[in-house]
Design a protein around this motif. Structure first.
Motif, mmCIF file in Angstrom:
data_model
loop_
_atom_site.group_PDB
_atom_site.id
_atom_site.type_symbol
_atom_site.label_atom_id
_atom_site.label_comp_id
_atom_site.label_asym_id
_atom_site.label_seq_id
_atom_site.Cartn_x
_atom_site.Cartn_y
_atom_site.Cartn_z
ATOM 1 N N THR A 2 0.824 -1.208 0.000
ATOM 2 C CA THR A 2 0.000 0.000 0.000
ATOM 3 C C THR A 2 0.859 1.260 0.000
ATOM 4 O O THR A 2 0.678 2.151 -0.844
ATOM 5 C CB THR A 2 -0.925 0.017 1.231
ATOM 6 N N TYR A 78 -7.130 4.100 -6.197
ATOM 7 C CA TYR A 78 -8.517 3.670 -6.037
ATOM 8 C C TYR A 78 -8.740 2.304 -6.683
ATOM 9 O O TYR A 78 -9.394 1.429 -6.109
ATOM 10 C CB TYR A 78 -9.457 4.708 -6.652
ATOM 11 N N TYR A 79 -8.159 2.117 -7.870
ATOM 12 C CA TYR A 79 -8.318 0.850 -8.607
ATOM 13 C C TYR A 79 -7.748 -0.320 -7.812
ATOM 14 O O TYR A 79 -8.318 -1.419 -7.801
ATOM 15 C CB TYR A 79 -7.634 0.961 -9.962
ATOM 16 N N ASN A 81 -7.538 -0.484 -4.619
ATOM 17 C CA ASN A 81 -8.144 -0.491 -3.279
ATOM 18 C C ASN A 81 -7.238 0.056 -2.185
ATOM 19 O O ASN A 81 -7.372 -0.315 -1.015
ATOM 20 C CB ASN A 81 -8.587 -1.921 -2.909
ATOM 21 N N ILE A 83 -7.152 3.359 -1.623
ATOM 22 C CA ILE A 83 -8.014 4.402 -1.075
ATOM 23 C C ILE A 83 -9.459 4.122 -1.471
ATOM 24 O O ILE A 83 -9.733 3.375 -2.422
ATOM 25 C CB ILE A 83 -7.609 5.808 -1.587
ATOM 26 N N GLY A 84 -10.401 4.725 -0.742
ATOM 27 C CA GLY A 84 -11.808 4.582 -1.063
ATOM 28 C C GLY A 84 -12.284 5.723 -1.945
ATOM 29 O O GLY A 84 -11.573 6.712 -2.161
ATOM 30 N N LEU A 85 -13.500 5.605 -2.432
ATOM 31 C CA LEU A 85 -14.063 6.625 -3.313
ATOM 32 C C LEU A 85 -14.146 7.989 -2.626
ATOM 33 O O LEU A 85 -13.922 9.026 -3.262
ATOM 34 C CB LEU A 85 -15.468 6.193 -3.778
ATOM 35 N N GLU A 86 -14.438 7.960 -1.309
ATOM 36 C CA GLU A 86 -14.560 9.220 -0.568
ATOM 37 C C GLU A 86 -13.222 9.941 -0.411
ATOM 38 O O GLU A 86 -13.181 11.141 -0.092
ATOM 39 C CB GLU A 86 -15.166 8.960 0.817
ATOM 40 N N GLU A 87 -12.127 9.234 -0.650
ATOM 41 C CA GLU A 87 -10.794 9.837 -0.544
ATOM 42 C C GLU A 87 -10.214 10.242 -1.895
ATOM 43 O O GLU A 87 -9.174 10.900 -1.952
ATOM 44 C CB GLU A 87 -9.823 8.841 0.110
ATOM 45 N N LEU A 88 -10.881 9.871 -2.963
ATOM 46 C CA LEU A 88 -10.325 10.066 -4.299
ATOM 47 C C LEU A 88 -10.052 11.529 -4.615
ATOM 48 O O LEU A 88 -8.986 11.876 -5.144
ATOM 49 C CB LEU A 88 -11.276 9.464 -5.344
#
Length: 214
Positions: A2, A78-79, A81, A83-88
């Protein structure tokens, strides 16, 4: 894995921003280092003045592309995983800022680069394309009427947080508003000399139509 992926994309964003388009293009195709002519700035505006409209347009488009690409590196996190969508959005802004820093302080040419406006535009296109189009419209209108690239850049940059705050495209997002005003301050700081010349009436103009220059 990560942290490693984050580090790779972070460095990648900086290296993309650091690509000295005007310097490499000017030396490669014209044998001219734009930093030794005109304003001495390694950006699209000085390229327009020194090498002409075609060269300036190519440099500007590449600088926009590198800002857009660097910002979109957040999609890799994001792809995979990380980070999440809310962090993009936050990571897009981080990578875009890193690319702008790279453009202003590029490692490839002794940390002496341009002012980052075209790279900022590429970043904004990746972050909020609708607002970016409004800013582009304001930039073009101001440039056509005033022929001052510096003034056009500052007004277009200011338009982003103002229209975002007014909720022009939905509910205002605090992060976008803060980001926009930070970017405006950064652009103003990198245009301090231009502001002085504007106030004294000595700022150079860029004529879109015709070959005559001032």
């Amino acid at each position: 894995m990560t942290f490693g992926l984050f580090l790779i994309t972070f460095i990648g964003a900086y290296l993309l921003g650091s690509i000295p388009t005007s310097v490499w293009y000017g030396i490669g195709y014209f044998g001219i280092d734009v930093r030794q002519h005109g304003s001495g700035n390694a950006g699209a505006t000085n390229t327009f003045r020194i090498l002409g409209k075609r060269a300036g347009t190519i440099v500007m488009l590449i600088d926009i592309l590198k800002g857009w690409t660097a910002t979109c590196l957040a999609l890799l996190l994001y792809y995979f995983n990380v980070i999440g969508l809310e962090e993009l959005l936050s990571y897009k802004i981080v990578f875009g800022l890193v690319a702008i820093v790279g453009h202003i302080y590029p490692i490839f040419v002794k940390f002496k680069g341009g002012k980052g406006v075209a790279t900022l535009l590429g970043m904004v296109l990746a972050v909020h394309s609708e607002l970016a189009l409004v800013c582009i419209t304001i930039f073009i209108f101001t440039l056509l009427t005033s022929q001052y690239v510096s003034l056009s850049s500052m007004l277009a940059t200011l338009a982003f947080p103002v229209f975002s705050l007014l909720g022009m495209f939905g509910q205002p997002e605090t992060l976008l508003v803060v980001f926009g005003f930070v970017m405006f301050v950064l652009v103003v700081l990198t245009h301090k000399k231009n502001i002085g010349r504007l106030l004294s009436g000595n700022e150079s103009r860029v004529r879109i139509f015709g070959n005559k220059k001032e």
